[in-house]
Enzyme design. Structure first.
Site, mmCIF file in Angstrom:
data_model
loop_
_atom_site.group_PDB
_atom_site.id
_atom_site.type_symbol
_atom_site.label_atom_id
_atom_site.label_comp_id
_atom_site.label_asym_id
_atom_site.label_seq_id
_atom_site.Cartn_x
_atom_site.Cartn_y
_atom_site.Cartn_z
ATOM 1 N N LYS A 147 9.620 0.616 -0.509
ATOM 2 C CA LYS A 147 9.087 -0.744 -0.515
ATOM 3 C C LYS A 147 8.130 -0.888 0.662
ATOM 4 C CE LYS A 147 12.912 -3.292 -2.589
ATOM 5 N NZ LYS A 147 14.079 -4.115 -2.237
ATOM 6 N N GLY A 170 0.784 -1.229 0.000
ATOM 7 C CA GLY A 170 0.000 0.000 0.000
ATOM 8 C C GLY A 170 0.818 1.283 0.000
ATOM 9 N N GLU A 210 4.692 -5.712 6.836
ATOM 10 C CA GLU A 210 4.625 -7.157 7.039
ATOM 11 C C GLU A 210 6.009 -7.735 7.306
ATOM 12 O OE1 GLU A 210 2.296 -8.598 3.696
ATOM 13 O OE2 GLU A 210 0.459 -8.217 4.829
HETATM 14 MO MO1 MOS Z 1 -2.430 -8.213 4.267
HETATM 15 S S1 MOS Z 1 -2.566 -10.089 5.078
HETATM 16 O O1 MOS Z 1 -2.494 -8.562 2.617
HETATM 17 O O2 MOS Z 1 -3.635 -7.228 4.879
#
Ligand code: MOS
Length: 733
Positions: A689, A512, A693
């Site tokens: 980047k 995002g 996660e």
């Molecule tokens: Mo993430 S698990 O693609 O919100």
């Protein structure tokens, strides 16, 4: 705009606003309680009725009969929606199970009815009077038992991978490890529940909802209801966490729409917390077998990773072997995923799907083999680094600084204080140990569009359907527009999360931040051209700074371009086959120190450090928040989180926040995050980047390895709870 690599020098590189640790622009409205979350859009639907979801009481079977009369007569009840009354419904592209069950039931707490009433309390009371008679069938709920019947998944990206001769190389390796690890089912457990308010205007539907991927979910709402996509509008400006649980259209949004239709007025639905764990999606449990063979000098020559997971029919495997294809060198390799059919609730993406549970296993295995080699686990990882995809020497990583992450981390963490022999460090009643793990998460880039508008006051307004799930999207988007247009942050307005805005990358897969800002960059490039033209300046040489535009020795106020009306530009950034040409990933090193109480087996995390190499950091403050949040979630995965399955009833027993334990402040020590100074011109014009996660990837194993280093007890089944330690702890002295 099509992204061409490598990105050339562009206005973002000025880093006057981008790259600065600015506060969240949405912070004040969130901390003062004035940010309207989905359930709080009172102004949008002042006369909304309340919906209460009824979940199936069986995991598999069907509804034989239902009696709604008593519920209908209850005070305040306006309508009851069931599969019988809802008419023909389609299924979303992103849903495995139906969002409204009946007569067939696919999983426990699958929604079977929505009761709509004047007040929440009336809806809840009436919902208790809904009577369903079920015929239950025996389902499969145990992954360990279903494992041998598990099958390969047909999708190309899930097929077995093979390089060289794994079996031969492993058999002849002088040192080898063959171990099996398990990770449990986990729940996203975000703070804000799934919530929606639906309003029909003729055949047009508007839903205020909490959703990460507006365009996906708009499409799935249309598909499920069987109406044109253009008749659906989703609005999701503020979201209280998602972690993957809000990637898709879920039952509460569909039922709000169906309820509003049945009631003939707006309906709001918040999924009650005890339903969330079985009604929505979760991260599926895995069983992972890892085999690694190495030379006596510690060079990996064979590496194999097999993973078993389960899902409903037509579901997908948890892709826990992905990182093993790319993380370490080794000429002979194999990966395999097998999917068992289970009748548990739907498994799906949760923060770093694949890599998070995959690294929880792989990075313990690396620790175990390092010990057999009598080699420092940091060094073992470093000597097995690779600069290209081990299955294809020509496929290089755009950037890969795993070694630097590990070296920097070891240095800053005081790794040289670690005793190579476990169980040797005491601090009073605490056995103390340190652990390390590599972090790896792929960097995905996604097409993303935005519209930007300049008004006569020099205010730049950005509109995109991008979402901010607590990550900082508002802020990094504002920073991007401010940098591009040469205005202060205070002159930028960001509007997000409305499907009437241009379609963005959305919030998922840690793409995002980089992707959505790249879309804003593209729109701003167009706006700069339009502004220069309006001002009769040469766009090629124009500089935008301090609210002015300068070119050819002339300087004009930016706002003047909009003196006779707004200047508007819209564009998107797209990447073509960039992901095929070059391997893009993010890297890190996680370091943890734990104390284990020698009498009780209680585990306390004492220190944590993450070193991340993740391209340009658009905002060090919000990026750090992402990483420490992910590290916290990693502590949960290591020590606490586990959905416990009732093997007779086929459901997650601990389906509330009392029974599903996640870390609280008191569980988390001082956390440090270091970002390596890096720009990646292959990733986008932002040269950034993903990092949200990466932060969880490897944490679980770093803690597991620290527990081993503290105690000498190797636990291969997460979470590492004290019952798995206590009988094996060294004798107290
Ligand atoms: Mo993430 S698990 O693609 O919100």
């Amino acid at each position: 705009m099509k992204f061409t690599t490598p990105a050339t020098t562009n206005p973002i590189d000025q880093l006057k606003v981008v790259g600065q640790p600015v506060d969240r622009i949405d912070g004040p409205c969130k901390t003062t309680g004035t940010a309207p979350y989905a359930y709080e859009q009172h102004a949008a639907a002042p006369n909304a009725a309340y919906g209460y979801v009824v979940g199936s009481a069986i995991a598999k079977g069907r509804i034989v009969s239902m009696s709604l009369d008593e519920a209908r007569r209850a005070p305040g009840v306006i309508a009851i929606v069931t599969a019988d009354s809802a008419g023909k419904l389609g299924k979303g592209k992103f849903n495995t199970a139906k969002l409204l069950g009946g007569p067939d039931i696919q999983h426990y707490h699958q929604a079977v009815a929505l009761v709509v009433a004047e007040t929440f309390e009336q809806a809840r009371a009436a919902a208790q009077l809904v009577q369903m008679k079920y015929a239950a069938e025996k389902g499969a709920y145990d992954l360990a038992k279903a494992k041998d019947k598990a099958a390969p998944h047909p999708d190309k990206e899930n097929k077995d991978s093979k390089v060289g001769d794994f079996a031969g190389a492993f058999a002849s390796a002088p040192l080898k490890l063959d171990a099996t690890y398990t990770t449990p089912d986990q729940s996203h457990s975000m703070m804000e529940p799934h919530a929606s308010i639906a309003v029909w205007n003729g055949d047009k539907l508007t839903v205020w909802t909490a959703n990460q991927m507006i365009d996906w979910s708009k499409g799935d709402m249309a598909r499920t209801l069987g109406i044109p996509k253009e008749n659906v509008r989703l609005i999701s400006p503020y979201i209280g966490g998602g972690f993957g649980g809000k990637l898709f259209l879920r039952a509460e949004a569909l039922l709000a729409a169906l309820g509003a239709k049945a009631a003939g007025r707006p309906v709001k639905v918040a999924l009650q917390r005890p339903l969330m764990f079985n009604n929505t999606t979760h991260r599926p449990a895995t069983i992972q077998r890892i085999r690694i063979g190495a030379s006596r000098e510690g060079k990996i020559n064979a590496i194999g990773h097999e993973s078993w997971s389960g899902d409903l029919p037509d579901g997908k495997p948890e892709t826990a072997v992905q990182q093993t294809k790319l993380l370490y060198a080794g000429a002979n390799r194999m990966t395999k995923m097998r999917l068992a059919v289970l009748d548990l609730p739907e498994g799906n993406a949760m923060r770093a799907p694949g890599e998070a549970p995959g690294l929880m296993a792989l990075e313990i295995a690396m620790d175990e083999l390092a010990e057999k080699l009598k080699m420092d686990p940091v060094m073992f990882r470093i000597i097995n680094d690779t600069t290209s995809d081990p299955s294809n020497k020509d496929r290089k990583f755009s950037q890969r600084r795993l070694v630097e992450c590990l070296r920097t981390g070891a240095d800053k963490f005081g790794w040289n204080q670690r005793s190579a022999q476990p169980g040797k460090t005491r601090d009073g009643r605490w056995l103390v140990g340190m652990g390390v793990a590599a972090a790896f998460r792929n960097n995905l880039v996604q097409k993303s569009a935005a519209r930007v508008r300049l008004d006569r006051n020099g205010v730049v307004t950005v509109e995109t359907d991008m979402t901010d799930i607590g990550t900082g999207s508002y802020t990094v988007i504002a920073q991007t527009a401010a940098e591009m247009m040469g205005v202060p942050l205070a002159k930028v307005v960001v509007k997000l999360g409305d499907s009437s805005f241009p379609v963005s990358a959305g919030s998922g897969g840690q793409w995002g931040g980089n992707s959505s800002t790249a879309g804003v960059y593209a729109a701003c490039v167009k706006l700069r051209d339009a502004v220069a033209q309006k001002l009769d300046l040469d766009p090629a040489g124009a500089a935008f700074a301090g609210g002015t535009v300068q070119a050819g020795g002339r300087s004009m106020p930016l706002a003047q371009a909009a003196a006779d009306g707004d200047v508007v530009a819209e564009d998107l950034m797209e990447y073509g086959d960039l992901d095929k040409k070059c391997q893009q990933s993010t890297f890190g090193g996680h370091f943890a120190e734990v104390g284990v109480d020698i009498y009780t087996g209680e585990i306390r995390v004492r220190r944590m450090l993450a070193v991340c190499a993740a391209g340009r950091i658009l905002n060090p403050k919000s990026a750090r928040s992402q990483v420490i949040g992910a590290m916290t979630m990693g502590v949960g995965a290591a020590l606490m989180e586990e959905l416990v399955i009732d093997q007779r009833g086929g459901f997650f027993v601990n389906h509330d926040l009392a029974g599903y334990e996640v870390p609280v402040h008191a569980d988390i020590p001082h956390q440090e995050v270091i970002f390596l100074d890096e720009t990646d011109p292959i990733s986008s014009p932002m040269k950034a980047k993903g990092v949200g996660e990466l932060g969880i990837c490897g944490v679980g194993a770093a803690i597991a390895n620290a527990v081993y280093n503290a105690t000498g007890v190797r636990v291969r089944d997460y979470p590492i709870t004290l019952d798995k330690l206590i009988a094996k702890l060294p004798a107290t002295a």
